[in-house]
Design an enzyme around this catalytic site. Structure first.
Site, PDB file in Angstrom:
ATOM      1  CE  LYS A 142      -9.429  -2.476   2.863  1.00 32.56           C
ATOM      2  NZ  LYS A 142      -8.189  -1.796   2.579  1.00 32.56           N
TER       3      LYS A 142
ATOM      4  CD1 TRP B 272      -2.412  -2.120   1.530  1.00 32.71           C
ATOM      5  CD2 TRP B 272      -3.085  -0.902  -0.230  1.00 32.71           C
ATOM      6  NE1 TRP B 272      -3.477  -2.765   0.946  1.00 32.71           N
ATOM      7  CE2 TRP B 272      -3.904  -2.046  -0.127  1.00 32.71           C
ATOM      8  CE3 TRP B 272      -3.311  -0.003  -1.267  1.00 32.71           C
ATOM      9  CZ2 TRP B 272      -4.957  -2.306  -1.032  1.00 32.71           C
ATOM     10  CZ3 TRP B 272      -4.348  -0.252  -2.167  1.00 32.71           C
ATOM     11  CH2 TRP B 272      -5.152  -1.392  -2.036  1.00 32.71           C
TER      12      TRP B 272
ATOM     13  CG  ASP C 241      -3.535   4.262   3.870  1.00 35.41           C
ATOM     14  OD1 ASP C 241      -4.615   4.070   4.465  1.00 35.41           O
ATOM     15  OD2 ASP C 241      -3.216   3.648   2.835  1.00 35.41           O
TER      16      ASP C 241
END
Ligand SMILES: *Cc1c(COP(=O)(O)O)cnc(C)c1O
Length: 360
Positions: A196, A102, A172
């Site tokens: 999530k 990511w 993030d």
């Protein structure tokens, strides 16, 4: 039907009581005769839902008054562009810490807008750790420093909050926000896709400090311009109303569970019991530095990967769903977000023991 435990990395499991509440309110929200899906986002009914969600989130995270909370669309991936577009101002350089899949995506997107300095990377360690802060080579004139607090694919989580001096720290937190208490004041921007650990897909939370608002480059789309959205109460265009509502129910649920301190204790217990089961056996492995092991996403491999398919088939029969690892790494991954009860983790560990006895 017997009980199912869903280990998906996202969209992921939601608390059953939240889904039941949404079900009971589906056709008629609080006697209005309307579903939340059918309401004008500018009507007093939805505005009350939106305000309550924000104030519950503020209470959970102790968000100081000099931070705005935005309820946006576009996912965390949208913020990969939104962050440089909003924060660079008259600077050119942005520092990024590369801890895995990511981070790499965030870096690739930022390169469209900024001169990216990868100030530290754990690529040489195959992304099994977080580079120690004393190895970071931050730029003097970086507009901000970007980290990925929890690498959802690699299962690597920061064990510390970095100190980046005057440079705003941008995180993030897609797969870790609300899993434990954090000190919001240490960050300039925190962002997370909801699917999530927060709610349904379609909603993106951005928590941004006031002084970082209002510096967007001119060509920034209005819908991702922090100033435009802050001034409009996240309603410069139609927000993802239903996802916002469900996220609000999740915030209420977390508060009823005792808030983030309780969530944190529960999540730590769940993760530690699964890592202990993996470490106690030669049949299962997790490669991550024990200090940096994620509480939310636990990847593991079987010593003999020709058994992967059999493992996954048996797991499904036992009601343990979506344990297949990310396509880029293979093996297994168990995501243990807030909504996963301890019972689910115990069921997984029991299944792993039995599978090892049969095939080990
Ligand atoms: C899932 C995820 C993303 C991407 O989220 P989208 O909402 O699909 O854009 C980004 N970062 C992390 C850490 C993630 O887990």
């Amino acid at each position: 039907m017997s009980r199912i435990f869903n280990f998906s990395a996202g969209p992921a499991m939601l608390p059953e009581v939240v889904l039941e509440r949404a079900q009971s309110e589906m056709l008629d929200w609080h006697g209005t005769g309307m579903s939340v899906m059918e309401m004008s986002h500018r009507g007093k009914e939805f505005l009350s839902i939106a305000d309550k969600a924000e104030s519950d989130l503020r209470a959970l995270l102790s968000i100081p008054d000099n931070y705005r909370v935005l309820f946006l669309q576009g996912g965390a991936s949208g913020q990969f562009a939104g962050v440089p577009m909003n924060l660079l101002g008259d600077k050119r350089i942005a520092d990024y810490i590369n801890t895995g899949a990511w981070s790499k995506k965030a870096i690739a997107e930022a390169k469209k807008y900024a001169q990216v300095n990868v100030a530290a990377s754990s690529e040489a360690e195959n992304f099994t750790t977080v580079p120690a802060q004393d190895q970071w080579q931050l730029s003097d004139d970086a507009a901000y420093v970007h980290i990925t607090s929890n690498e959802t694919i690699g299962g690597v989580e920061y064990p510390f909050t970095p100190d980046t001096g005057d440079r705003p720290l941008v995180a993030d937190m897609s797969s870790t926000l609300l899993s434990r208490p954090i000190d919001v004041m240490r960050y300039g921007v925190i962002y997370a896709g909801a699917q999530k650990n927060i709610g349904p897909a379609g909603l993106t939370i951005v928590i941004v400090r006031d002084d970082l608002i209002g510096h967007a480059r001119v060509e920034t789309p209005s819908v991702i311009d922090y100033r435009v959205q802050a001034e409009a109460g996240s309603m410069s265009n139609t927000p993802p109303t239903y996802s916002w509502y469900i996220a609000g129910l999740v915030f209420q649920w977390i508060r009823q569970q005792g808030g983030l301190a309780s969530m944190s204790a529960l999540n730590q217990r769940k993760a530690e019991s699964l890592y202990a089961a993996i470490d106690a056996s030669d049949f299962y492995q997790n490669p991550v530095d024990p200090n940096c092991r994620s509480w939310m996403n636990v990847p593991f491999t079987l010593a003999d990967d020709t058994l992967d398919k059999t493992f996954l088939e048996g797991a499904e029969q036992a009601g343990l769903m979506f344990l297949k690892g990310h396509r880029s790494v293979g093996g297994m991954r168990a995501s243990l977000y807030n909504a996963m009860p301890e019972e689910g983790v115990r069921a997984l560990i029991d299944y792993m023991h039995i599978f090892e006895q049969q095939h080990g």
